[in-house]
Design a protein around this motif. Sequence first.
Motif, PDB file in Angstrom:
ATOM      1  N   UNK A 170       0.812  -1.217   0.000  1.00 16.98           N
ATOM      2  CA  UNK A 170       0.000   0.000   0.000  1.00 16.98           C
ATOM      3  C   UNK A 170       0.844   1.265   0.000  1.00 16.98           C
ATOM      4  N   UNK A 171       2.084   1.158   0.494  1.00 14.34           N
ATOM      5  CA  UNK A 171       2.960   2.337   0.510  1.00 14.34           C
ATOM      6  C   UNK A 171       3.559   2.608  -0.878  1.00 14.34           C
ATOM      7  N   UNK A 172       3.492   1.610  -1.741  1.00 17.30           N
ATOM      8  CA  UNK A 172       4.031   1.770  -3.094  1.00 17.30           C
ATOM      9  C   UNK A 172       3.028   2.463  -4.010  1.00 17.30           C
ATOM     10  N   UNK A 173       3.350   2.493  -5.295  1.00 16.62           N
ATOM     11  CA  UNK A 173       2.483   3.228  -6.222  1.00 16.62           C
ATOM     12  C   UNK A 173       1.477   2.339  -6.945  1.00 16.62           C
ATOM     13  N   UNK A 174       1.495   1.034  -6.612  1.00 17.07           N
ATOM     14  CA  UNK A 174       0.545   0.134  -7.279  1.00 17.07           C
ATOM     15  C   UNK A 174      -0.647  -0.136  -6.357  1.00 17.07           C
ATOM     16  N   UNK A 175      -1.861   0.034  -6.844  1.00 18.12           N
ATOM     17  CA  UNK A 175      -3.016  -0.211  -5.975  1.00 18.12           C
ATOM     18  C   UNK A 175      -3.192  -1.692  -5.658  1.00 18.12           C
ATOM     19  N   UNK A 176      -3.666  -1.961  -4.454  1.00 13.81           N
ATOM     20  CA  UNK A 176      -3.950  -3.339  -4.033  1.00 13.81           C
ATOM     21  C   UNK A 176      -5.225  -3.300  -3.203  1.00 13.81           C
ATOM     22  N   UNK A 177      -6.198  -4.080  -3.638  1.00 12.74           N
ATOM     23  CA  UNK A 177      -7.494  -4.079  -2.961  1.00 12.74           C
ATOM     24  C   UNK A 177      -7.763  -5.434  -2.319  1.00 12.74           C
ATOM     25  N   UNK A 178      -8.285  -5.396  -1.101  1.00 17.37           N
ATOM     26  CA  UNK A 178      -8.693  -6.621  -0.409  1.00 17.37           C
ATOM     27  C   UNK A 178     -10.217  -6.687  -0.397  1.00 17.37           C
ATOM     28  N   UNK A 179     -10.748  -7.882  -0.619  1.00 16.40           N
ATOM     29  CA  UNK A 179     -12.200  -8.047  -0.653  1.00 16.40           C
ATOM     30  C   UNK A 179     -12.616  -9.306   0.110  1.00 16.40           C
ATOM     31  N   UNK A 180     -13.849  -9.306   0.621  1.00 20.03           N
ATOM     32  CA  UNK A 180     -14.406 -10.484   1.293  1.00 20.03           C
ATOM     33  C   UNK A 180     -15.695 -10.943   0.626  1.00 20.03           C
ATOM     34  N   UNK A 181     -15.717 -12.205   0.230  1.00 22.45           N
ATOM     35  CA  UNK A 181     -16.889 -12.775  -0.441  1.00 22.45           C
ATOM     36  C   UNK A 181     -17.385 -14.002   0.314  1.00 22.45           C
ATOM     37  N   UNK A 182     -18.675 -14.295   0.153  1.00 28.24           N
ATOM     38  CA  UNK A 182     -19.200 -15.580   0.618  1.00 28.24           C
ATOM     39  C   UNK A 182     -19.992 -16.210  -0.524  1.00 28.24           C
ATOM     40  N   UNK A 183     -19.675 -17.444  -0.795  1.00 28.52           N
ATOM     41  CA  UNK A 183     -20.317 -18.191  -1.878  1.00 28.52           C
ATOM     42  C   UNK A 183     -21.432 -19.062  -1.313  1.00 28.52           C
ATOM     43  N   UNK A 184     -22.543 -19.121  -2.056  1.00 30.75           N
ATOM     44  CA  UNK A 184     -23.666 -19.950  -1.611  1.00 30.75           C
ATOM     45  C   UNK A 184     -23.680 -21.279  -2.363  1.00 30.75           C
ATOM     46  N   UNK A 185     -23.574 -22.373  -1.620  1.00 31.67           N
ATOM     47  CA  UNK A 185     -23.638 -23.691  -2.255  1.00 31.67           C
ATOM     48  C   UNK A 185     -25.043 -23.934  -2.817  1.00 31.67           C
ATOM     49  N   UNK A 186     -26.049 -23.281  -2.235  1.00 34.29           N
ATOM     50  CA  UNK A 186     -27.443 -23.511  -2.632  1.00 34.29           C
ATOM     51  C   UNK A 186     -27.766 -22.973  -4.022  1.00 34.29           C
ATOM     52  N   UNK A 187     -27.209 -21.788  -4.360  1.00 30.86           N
ATOM     53  CA  UNK A 187     -27.583 -21.209  -5.650  1.00 30.86           C
ATOM     54  C   UNK A 187     -26.388 -20.762  -6.501  1.00 30.86           C
TER      55      UNK A 187
END
Length: 211
Positions: A170-187
């Motif tokens: 994050x201190x560098x010049x390249x962006x880095x994004x963190x994300x949180x997902x939840x997958x549904x086994x049902x659909x």
Amino acid sequence: MPELYDTLLKNNKKWVEEVTEKDPDFFSNLSKGQAPPVLWIGCADSRVPANVITGTQPGEIFVHRNIANMVIHTDMNMLSVLDYAVNVLYIRHIIVCGHYGCGGVRAAMNNTQNGIIDNWICHIKDVYRLHHEELSQIADEEARYNRLVELNVVEQVLDLAKTSIVQNAWKGDKPLWLHGWVYSLDNGLVKDLDVTYGSNAELLDIYKFNE
Ligand code: CO
């Protein structure tokens, strides 16, 4: 009826034929190197394959999977993958993907001994403890279980943000994004938990590294 094992190699040949028919340069291009924009940290569960559920191809997602998609700071395997992904491949997004119906999270909710894995699962019990107030107010066990799956992802994303690897990026010049997902086994659908970090600004001061 052939066993599934017997069909694996046949399927492989068939897949190679299909892929090369569509794109004769597919393998020669991929063999030159990889530049995936995404690191996936997911559950080892056979029902949650990163490429299949995101409609992506070989070369597009760098993948690390373990029981219950955990980010544990003493896990050299995870740290090595993370370091390589961030500092060599310069990936832009890290997705922690949990899933409802996760056996690891289920195990964390009961008191049965399961052997050595209990030491791994204990990190999920810690997530439960951190969010005990919210979780204890959910009377329905299934709903509480689903919420723990979500909160576990939220905490693993935060665990990524706590690392010097991510904070130095994050201190560098390249962006880095963190994300949180939840997958549904049902659909088959993914729920974006909207716990996105692109800097350490939102972290508690205690977790922030200077240089
Ligand atoms: Co799982």
